[in-house]
Design an enzyme around this catalytic site. Structure first.
Site, PDB file in Angstrom:
ATOM      1  N   HIS A   1       0.824  -1.214   0.000  1.00 44.13           N
ATOM      2  CA  HIS A   1       0.000   0.000   0.000  1.00 44.13           C
ATOM      3  C   HIS A   1       0.860   1.267   0.000  1.00 44.13           C
ATOM      4  O   HIS A   1       0.517   2.269   0.623  1.00 44.13           O
ATOM      5  CB  HIS A   1      -0.952   0.018   1.203  1.00 44.13           C
ATOM      6  CG  HIS A   1      -1.876  -1.153   1.264  1.00 44.13           C
ATOM      7  ND1 HIS A   1      -3.024  -1.238   0.508  1.00 44.13           N
ATOM      8  CD2 HIS A   1      -1.817  -2.308   1.977  1.00 44.13           C
ATOM      9  CE1 HIS A   1      -3.637  -2.388   0.760  1.00 44.13           C
ATOM     10  NE2 HIS A   1      -2.918  -3.053   1.641  1.00 44.13           N
TER      11      HIS A   1
ATOM     12  N   ASN B   1     -10.246  -3.493   1.796  1.00 41.74           N
ATOM     13  CA  ASN B   1      -9.808  -3.576   0.406  1.00 41.74           C
ATOM     14  C   ASN B   1     -10.991  -3.283  -0.507  1.00 41.74           C
ATOM     15  O   ASN B   1     -12.128  -3.155  -0.041  1.00 41.74           O
ATOM     16  CB  ASN B   1      -9.240  -4.963   0.084  1.00 41.74           C
ATOM     17  CG  ASN B   1      -7.841  -5.167   0.637  1.00 41.74           C
ATOM     18  OD1 ASN B   1      -7.064  -4.227   0.776  1.00 41.74           O
ATOM     19  ND2 ASN B   1      -7.514  -6.405   0.963  1.00 41.74           N
TER      20      ASN B   1
ATOM     21  N   TYR C   1      -0.092  -4.329  11.701  1.00 46.03           N
ATOM     22  CA  TYR C   1      -0.313  -2.970  11.211  1.00 46.03           C
ATOM     23  C   TYR C   1       0.230  -1.898  12.160  1.00 46.03           C
ATOM     24  O   TYR C   1       0.953  -1.000  11.721  1.00 46.03           O
ATOM     25  CB  TYR C   1      -1.794  -2.756  10.893  1.00 46.03           C
ATOM     26  CG  TYR C   1      -2.147  -3.245   9.508  1.00 46.03           C
ATOM     27  CD1 TYR C   1      -2.043  -4.599   9.180  1.00 46.03           C
ATOM     28  CD2 TYR C   1      -2.561  -2.373   8.515  1.00 46.03           C
ATOM     29  CE1 TYR C   1      -2.343  -5.058   7.910  1.00 46.03           C
ATOM     30  CE2 TYR C   1      -2.861  -2.824   7.239  1.00 46.03           C
ATOM     31  CZ  TYR C   1      -2.750  -4.165   6.940  1.00 46.03           C
ATOM     32  OH  TYR C   1      -3.032  -4.609   5.679  1.00 46.03           O
TER      33      TYR C   1
END
EC number: 1.11.1.6
Length: 510
Positions: free
Chosen positions: A63, A136, A346
């Site tokens: 990303h 997504n 994350y």
């Protein structure tokens, strides 16, 4: 081109060093005479070079390329029966949002129109803390086993020797992960190349949990559907744009917002009770599967609008940090193993990229007051003053109990095991429906061509045959049509156990 604001509203600032010292000429350097060496005492010049050497922070491993903007989320429907989150205690309530919409595999300088999954991250700033949607643009994903993720990403990046994208790596991975075929049909179908970031949908893919005031659990998947419908590009047009305007996605979204054509997404959830989850044909923790809309219809909850471009991309978009672990009361993570792994990965990415205090950066800071026992570390902006950094009786904090979910539903007893999911006939059912019932013949033709154009670059015949056998397990004609285009003989379907061998969802295992 800079925005009209830059042209029309100069701020008239005076040039200074980083410590505020005014400098008369920013391009001048201190030297001995006209041709002598540069002086080390020239702090302005040395500081300029030193800062320039450190301008870049690590780009995201995935990303990396993204567009972003700000706006608001608005509650449009009462869902107090589902969740006790304060955000939903009143229809019409709003929360400020920041969205970052991205490609996945490419680097920060890659083209916006590649065939790739897109990231869809939204940060909602609520009175109970930040709630991040880390979604997504597809409702499913390639696999359900979390340990596959780093290896999967490696195959989408560059070969360690040639430093090129490699079709053999790409298909070698997927041909060993048959459950990926559902996502592959979406990726190589018409939805594989969105026409810009602001013309695509967003999906949670994972299953999450709502908890209401009574402690009742409802499992949910979230859908963000763009008003006007999603738009896509075909391979030819996408390649043309990539060569002429690789930042097409950033440009078109920025310009749309600048011109007042604000993107709007209507937000829905599909929900299941505990009993429904345990009787569902598929495991609700399996993110390679959808929940059929006919059985679990979309329920509207709100909308979000992007109506403000960033003033500074780095500060507001590149430094924005999203994690599915950023939740609020009334919203919980399920035990989906890929989600559970993302809960760690994350925020850890952001600690590496931005530092341990990444949530103190203005773009990430919650509007809810922060009080805890975390202190110090690099780039501390909020030190919490003289408040004790432990559970103190001298200056005690207040503690608010959370609404407890049904504990009986989630009691696990068992031994520690190294588990890898097994492939069964269930893994081909939804892909088969997509091929036979959702795609029309022209869509099937485009899918076959897109796959053929990519897989023919594979040098290993065994990899191609292995992937063809997976396509044959979906539908023999799908495999045969691809084989004909890449001049390979037809193959028989991959043999897998019947659906009874699949792991069913049973939350309480005691």
């Amino acid at each position: 081109m800079p925005s009209e604001e830059v042209f029309n509203t100069p701020d008239g600032a005076t040039y200074t060093t980083s410590n505020g010292d005014p400098i008369a000429e920013p391009y001048a350097v201190q030297r001995i005479g006209h041709n002598g060496p540069v002086l080390l005492q020239d702090f302005h010049h040395i500081d300029l070079l030193a800062h320039f050497d450190r301008e870049r922070i690590p780009e995201r491993v995935v990303h990396a390329k993204a567009a972003g903007a700000h706006g608001y989320f608005e509650v449009t429907h009462d869902i107090s029966d589902l969740t006790c989150a304060a955000l939903f205690n009143k229809v019409g309530k709003r929360a400020r949002v920041t969205a970052r919409l991205s490609t996945v595999a490419g680097e920060a300088g890659s083209a916006d129109t590649v065939r790739d999954v897109r990231g869809f991250s939204v940060k909602l700033r609520t009175e109970e803390g930040n709630w991040d949607w880390v979604f997504n643009n597809t409702p499913v994903f390639f696999f359900r086993d979390p340990s596959m993720f780093p290896h999967f990403v490696h195959t989408q990046k560059r070969d360690p020797q040639t430093h090129r994208k490699d079709a053999d790596m790409f298909w070698d991975f997927f041909s060993q992960v048959p459950e990926s075929v559902h996502q592959l049909l979406i990726l190589f179908g018409d939805r594989g190349i969105p026409d810009g970031y602001h013309h695509m949908n967003g999906y949670s893919s994972h299953t999450y949990k709502f908890v209401n005031a009574a402690g009742d659990i409802h499992y949910y998947k979230m859908h963000c559907l763009v008003e006007g419908g999603f738009r896509t590009l075909d391979s030819t047009k996408a390649a043309e744009i990539a060569g002429q305007d690789p930042d097409y996605g950033l440009k078109t979204m920025y310009n749309a917002i600048e011109q007042g054509h604000y993107p709007v997404w209507n937000v829905f959830v599909q929900t299941m009770t505990i009993d429904q989850a345990e009787s569902f044909r598929y495991n609700i923790l399996d993110m390679t599967k959808i929940w059929p809309h006919a059985e679990y219809p979309l329920r509207p909850i709100g909308k979000f609008v992007l109506n403000e471009n960033p003033k500074n991309y780095f500060a507001e978009i590149e430094q924005s940090a999203f994690s599915p672990s950023h939740l609020i009361p009334g919203v919980e993570a399920s035990t989906d193993p890929v989600l559970q792994s993302r809960l760690f990965a994350y925020p850890d990415t952001q600690r590496y990229r931005l530092g341990v205090n990444y949530q103190q950066l203005p773009i990430n800071a919650p509007i809810a007051p922060i009080a805890n026992f975390q202190r110090d570390g690099r780039a501390t902006f909020v030190s919490q003053g003289n408040r004790p950094n432990y559970k103190s009786s001298i200056q005690p904090l207040s503690y608010i109990a959370r609404t407890a979910s049904q504990a009986k539903h989630e009691i696990w007893l068992g031994q520690a095991t190294a588990e890898l999911s097994s492939v069964t006939e269930l893994d081909f059912e939804q892909a088969r429906i997509l091929w036979n019932k959702i795609f029309d013949e022209s869509a099937r033709e485009r899918l076959v061509k897109n796959v053929s154009d990519h897989i023919r670059n594979v040098t290993s015949e065994s990899i191609k045959r292995r992937q063809l056998s997976i396509f044959a397990a979906v539908e023999q004609t799908l495999s045969d049509r691809i084989a004909d285009l890449i001049d390979l003989p037809h193959v028989t379907p991959l043999q897998v156990p019947d659906p009874s061998a699949a792991l069913r969802f049973q939350a309480s295992s005691h």
